[in-house]
Design a protein around this motif. Structure first.
Motif, short mmCIF file in Angstrom:
data_model
loop_
_atom_site.label_atom_id
_atom_site.label_comp_id
_atom_site.label_asym_id
_atom_site.label_seq_id
_atom_site.Cartn_x
_atom_site.Cartn_y
_atom_site.Cartn_z
N THR A 97 52.94 36.97 105.19
CA THR A 97 53.45 35.60 105.28
C THR A 97 54.30 35.24 104.07
OG1 THR A 97 51.61 34.89 106.65
CG2 THR A 97 52.77 33.17 105.42
N LEU A 98 53.80 35.53 102.88
CA LEU A 98 54.56 35.17 101.68
C LEU A 98 55.86 35.96 101.57
CD1 LEU A 98 51.83 34.56 98.96
CD2 LEU A 98 52.96 32.93 100.48
N ASP A 99 55.85 37.19 102.04
CA ASP A 99 57.10 37.98 102.03
C ASP A 99 58.18 37.33 102.89
OD1 ASP A 99 56.24 39.93 100.27
OD2 ASP A 99 55.74 41.39 101.83
N GLY A 100 57.77 36.52 103.87
CA GLY A 100 58.72 35.87 104.76
C GLY A 100 59.16 34.48 104.30
N LEU A 101 58.59 33.99 103.19
CA LEU A 101 58.95 32.67 102.69
C LEU A 101 60.04 32.75 101.63
CD1 LEU A 101 55.44 30.96 102.17
CD2 LEU A 101 56.98 30.77 104.15
N THR A 102 60.75 31.65 101.49
CA THR A 102 61.73 31.52 100.41
C THR A 102 61.25 30.41 99.49
OG1 THR A 102 63.04 29.82 101.51
CG2 THR A 102 63.59 32.14 102.01
N ASP A 103 61.85 30.31 98.33
CA ASP A 103 61.48 29.25 97.41
C ASP A 103 61.72 27.87 98.03
OD1 ASP A 103 60.72 31.17 95.60
OD2 ASP A 103 62.48 30.97 94.32
N ALA A 104 62.73 27.75 98.86
CA ALA A 104 63.01 26.47 99.53
C ALA A 104 61.86 26.06 100.45
CB ALA A 104 64.31 26.56 100.32
#
Length: 173
Positions: A97-104
């Protein structure tokens, strides 16, 4: 910033693994007191929590209808292989999941138990929850270890040596 969260989850994952590795197999199921939890029970709970929170993280409530939280605390025996698999499974969902998130994405809103939170707040809450349980695992492991405890941080009397070469903070490996 998302990477900072990923690094923290990994740090606590490794800390738990290093503690669990020092416990004899039979001790993984030791319940220390009435209404207490064994290491196996805590691992099952952490894994269930992480799987629930991080499956469809941005699009569905973090408390999934398929999760049976009460069963996570039911007393039963686990093999070391089961404990290790549950631990790995929970953290695999987080990493994916975190690998698929961006800072935005940190400013986006998610819901946990019908409560709206920013992604940033939800991640902070999750790390705090998981860290408290890793602390329980470390305490139990230290009490149940059948050989001299291998420090997971700076051993007593080792502060000066550590401060001369502070390397264990990152990655714990």
């Amino acid at each position: 910033m998302v990477n900072d969260f990923l690094l923290e989850y990994d740090r606590y994952r490794v800390l738990g693994e290093r503690a669990i590795a020092q416990v004899p197999d039979a001790a993984l199921n030791h319940v220390p007191s009435p209404d207490g939890n064994s290491i196996g029970m805590i691992v099952r709970h952490v894994s269930g929590n992480l799987a629930s929170r991080f499956t469809e993280f941005l699009t569905s409530d973090g408390e999934k209808p398929w999760r049976d939280r009460e069963t996570e605390f039911a007393e039963r025996s686990f093999t070391r292989a089961e404990v290790e698999k549950m631990w790995e499974d929970g953290f695999t969902v987080v990493k994916r999941t975190l690998d698929g998130l961006t800072d935005a994405d940190l400013a986006r809103e998610v819901t946990i138990r019908h409560q709206p939170l920013t992604v940033h707040a939800a991640l902070c809450r999750s790390i705090a929850h998981m860290a408290s349980h890793v602390g329980q695992i470390v305490l139990l492991a230290r009490e149940l270890a059948d050989r001299p405890w291998q420090s997971l941080s700076i051993p007593r009397g080792g502060s000066a040596a550590y401060n001369a070469a502070p390397t264990r903070e990152r990655g714990l490996r």
